[in-house]
Structures are given as structure tokens and as C-alpha cells.
Design an enzyme around this catalytic site. Structure first.
Site, PDB file in Angstrom:
ATOM      1  N   SER A  45     -27.322  -7.230  42.835  1.00  0.00           N
ATOM      2  CA  SER A  45     -27.211  -7.779  41.476  1.00  0.00           C
ATOM      3  C   SER A  45     -26.214  -6.955  40.659  1.00  0.00           C
ATOM      4  O   SER A  45     -25.704  -7.424  39.647  1.00  0.00           O
ATOM      5  CB  SER A  45     -28.571  -7.771  40.775  1.00  0.00           C
ATOM      6  OG  SER A  45     -29.106  -6.463  40.756  1.00  0.00           O
ATOM      7  N   ASP A  83     -28.844  -2.612  49.079  1.00  0.00           N
ATOM      8  CA  ASP A  83     -28.653  -3.990  49.548  1.00  0.00           C
ATOM      9  C   ASP A  83     -27.402  -4.085  50.407  1.00  0.00           C
ATOM     10  O   ASP A  83     -26.346  -3.559  50.021  1.00  0.00           O
ATOM     11  CB  ASP A  83     -28.430  -4.919  48.339  1.00  0.00           C
ATOM     12  CG  ASP A  83     -29.684  -5.642  47.911  1.00  0.00           C
ATOM     13  OD1 ASP A  83     -30.674  -5.641  48.667  1.00  0.00           O
ATOM     14  OD2 ASP A  83     -29.672  -6.214  46.806  1.00  0.00           O
ATOM     15  N   GLU A 182     -39.317 -12.832  45.974  1.00  0.00           N
ATOM     16  CA  GLU A 182     -38.677 -13.163  44.690  1.00  0.00           C
ATOM     17  C   GLU A 182     -38.965 -14.602  44.275  1.00  0.00           C
ATOM     18  O   GLU A 182     -38.732 -15.544  45.039  1.00  0.00           O
ATOM     19  CB  GLU A 182     -37.151 -12.930  44.785  1.00  0.00           C
ATOM     20  CG  GLU A 182     -36.448 -13.273  43.460  1.00  0.00           C
ATOM     21  CD  GLU A 182     -35.056 -12.724  43.302  1.00  0.00           C
ATOM     22  OE1 GLU A 182     -34.581 -11.997  44.189  1.00  0.00           O
ATOM     23  OE2 GLU A 182     -34.430 -13.037  42.261  1.00  0.00           O
TER      24      GLU A 182
HETATM   25  O1  KIV Z   1     -30.083  -7.275  43.866  1.00  0.00           O
HETATM   26  C1  KIV Z   1     -31.162  -7.037  43.315  1.00  0.00           C
HETATM   27  O2  KIV Z   1     -31.232  -6.473  42.219  1.00  0.00           O
HETATM   28  C2  KIV Z   1     -32.375  -7.475  44.002  1.00  0.00           C
HETATM   29  C3  KIV Z   1     -33.661  -7.447  43.229  1.00  0.00           C
HETATM   30  C4  KIV Z   1     -33.669  -8.552  42.255  1.00  0.00           C
HETATM   31  C5  KIV Z   1     -34.826  -7.486  44.132  1.00  0.00           C
HETATM   32  O3  KIV Z   1     -32.322  -7.854  45.126  1.00  0.00           O
END
Ligand code: KIV
Length: 263
Positions: A45, A83, A182
Site C-alpha cells: 500500500s 510485501d 482483508e
Molecule cells: O499493503 C498493505 O498495507 C497490506 C495491508 C492492508 C494488510 O497488505
């Protein structure tokens, strides 16, 4: 003491909820760690909230590594999870091992998070875990599939709900150490949480999850628009705007710096 994969599992058994928030830079990471947040997610994100992309899709692995290194420098106790960006792991398990391996070799992060479950991602998770890479799964609303799913709640029909349940189970069987749920109905999140022995971390998934996560810029009120499930704990956008306006006005009116201010 550093938060470990074993600690998260122990907390699930003890029903001690896990607090997770996102960070994309050193200063924010230091604050989250000092506040006792258990897991700091370098979420993709950040492509939207820190880099201004219209979705998470354009973010590259190089950009992610740059931010992850800064976050890790700010954290002492919390677990850092990074991520893997869109198309840095979906092509093959080999590509996933290469990308996740770079995260572990080039940063101090404990593990990686990948989106999706059954069947392809479960195989990828298995291979990553066999390689010694801790993996957090992510099912339900998966923002990397925005052009397929949009941002609406998932798991509303029996078919969708069965699929998400099966995906979460497949991720656990493949060796994931936790799974993000989510924007799914609270009842489904509760069923998954009761079934799994690994912690579930919810975002827009109700109270029953073993932990909760929010995008930090959303909970601080820094973003112009927040998802319906985000709680705003501060209104920093207004506070910062006011500070910047005051500064501009004081510079233009020569109120700052004052002649007697130390230089
Ligand atoms: O990218 C992110 O911030 C996320 C969260 C919303 C879990 O994957």
C-alpha cells in the site's frame, strides 16, 4: 525481546491479540516500535500512500527493498514483514524464491507476505517455506487483483466464502506462519480463525481475528479517503496542513525567524 514467528503462534494459543501496522520509512518505523506494535508490515500500500501510484500494481521490488531497508533500521523489537510486489512472485515458485530471498538477504526483515491462496500460491508458499523463508498469506480482498475484484468486500456469496476458507486452509497446510484476512464478513473470519492453528490478522474482518492491521496513514488521518473499515485515531492531515500554512504565513510576514531567535 524480538517478536518471532514462534511468539505469534504462542500469542494465538494464549488468545493475546497481535497489533500490526504498516510503515514505509525509518521515522514511522521507530515510532511504531517504540509504541510496542508487534508486527510492522512494509505493505505494498506504500505504493499508493507514500509514492502516489493509483494502485499497488506499479510498485517494483527495488522500490520495496529501498523502503524495507529504511523500516528495518528503525525497528528493534517488532517483527518486520515485507510485501512482495505484484509480478515479483506470481510467475513461478523460482521467481518467488528469488524475490523473497532478496528481501531476506538485503534487509533485516523476518519474512514476506504474498497475496492469494489456492492452488498456485499454496505451492509457492510451500517452496518458500522449504527454502527457509517465513511467509504470511493474504486472502479475501487482495489489492493486487484490483482490476479483477475492485475494492469491494469479498466472501459474500457461499462460493466466494468457501473459496476463501479453502485458500486460508491451503496456506496453513503449505506452511504460512500467519494469514491476513482483508475485507470479508466477520462470521467468515471467525470460522477461519477457529479452524486455523496459525494466527489470522484482520483488516475489515471483524473482532474474532487473532490480530488486527491498518494502514498507518489511514489510522493517522493522513490520507484524504479511508476505507470504510479503517478507524481514524488521529487527524494529522489537518494538524500538518495548519502547521505548514502557519509556517508559510510566518515566513512571508517575516515573523519567522525572530531576530532574537538563536541561530
Ligand atoms: O499493503 C498493505 O498495507 C497490506 C495491508 C492492508 C494488510 O497488505
Amino acid at each position: 525481546m524480538k517478536v518471532t514467528v514462534a511468539k505469534l503462534k504462542q500469542w494465538k494459543q494464549q488468545e493475546r491479540p497481535i497489533a500490526m501496522l504498516t510503515a514505509s520509512d525509518y521515522a514511522m518505523a521507530q515510532l511504531l516500535d517504540e509504541a510496542g506494535v508487534d508486527v510492522v508490515l512494509v505493505g505494498d500500500s506504500l505504493g499508493m500512500v507514500a509514492l502516489g501510484y493509483e494502485s499497488t500494481l506499479p510498485l517494483t521490488l527495488e522500490e520495496m527493498l529501498h523502503h524495507a531497508k529504511a523500516v528495518c533500521r528503525g525497528v528493534k523489537r517488532a517483527m518486520v514483514v515485507v510485501d512482495l510486489p505484484f509480478l515479483s512472485y506470481q510467475e513461478s515458485p523460482q521467481q518467488a524464491i528469488h524475490s523473497a530471498g532478496r528481501v531476506l538477504k538485503e534487509t533485516q526483515a523476518t519474512g514476506v507476505k504474498i497475496e492469494g491462496g489456492y492452488p498456485a500460491m499454496a505451492e509457492t508458499v510451500k517452496r518458500l517455506v522449504e527454502t527457509g523463508i517465513p511467509v504470511m498469506g493474504h486472502v479475501g480482498l487482495t489489492p493486487q487483483s484490483v482490476r479483477q475484484l475492485g475494492y469491494q468486500q469479498q466472501g459474500k456469496t457461499p462460493e466466494q466464502s468457501d473459496r476463501i476458507f479453502a485458500e486460508a486452509l491451503a496456506l496453513e497446510q503449505a506452511g504460512a506462519f500467519a494469514v491476513v484476512l482483508e475485507h470479508i464478513p466477520a462470521s467468515l473470519a471467525r470460522e477461519i480463525t477457529q479452524k486455523l492453528s496459525i494466527p489470522t490478522i484482520g483488516i475489515g474482518a471483524g473482532q474474532a481475528c487473532d490480530g488486527q492491521v491498518l494502514v498507518t496513514q489511514d489510522m493517522l488521518g493522513l490520507t484524504k479517503q479511508q476505507p470504510p473499515f479503517a478507524k481514524t485515531y488521529a487527524h494529522l492531515r489537518e494538524t500538518m496542513l495548519e502547521a505548514f500554512r502557519q509556517y508559510g504565513a510566518q515566513v512571508r510576514s517575516r515573523q519567522f525567524p525572530q531576530s532574537n531567535e538563536r541561530i
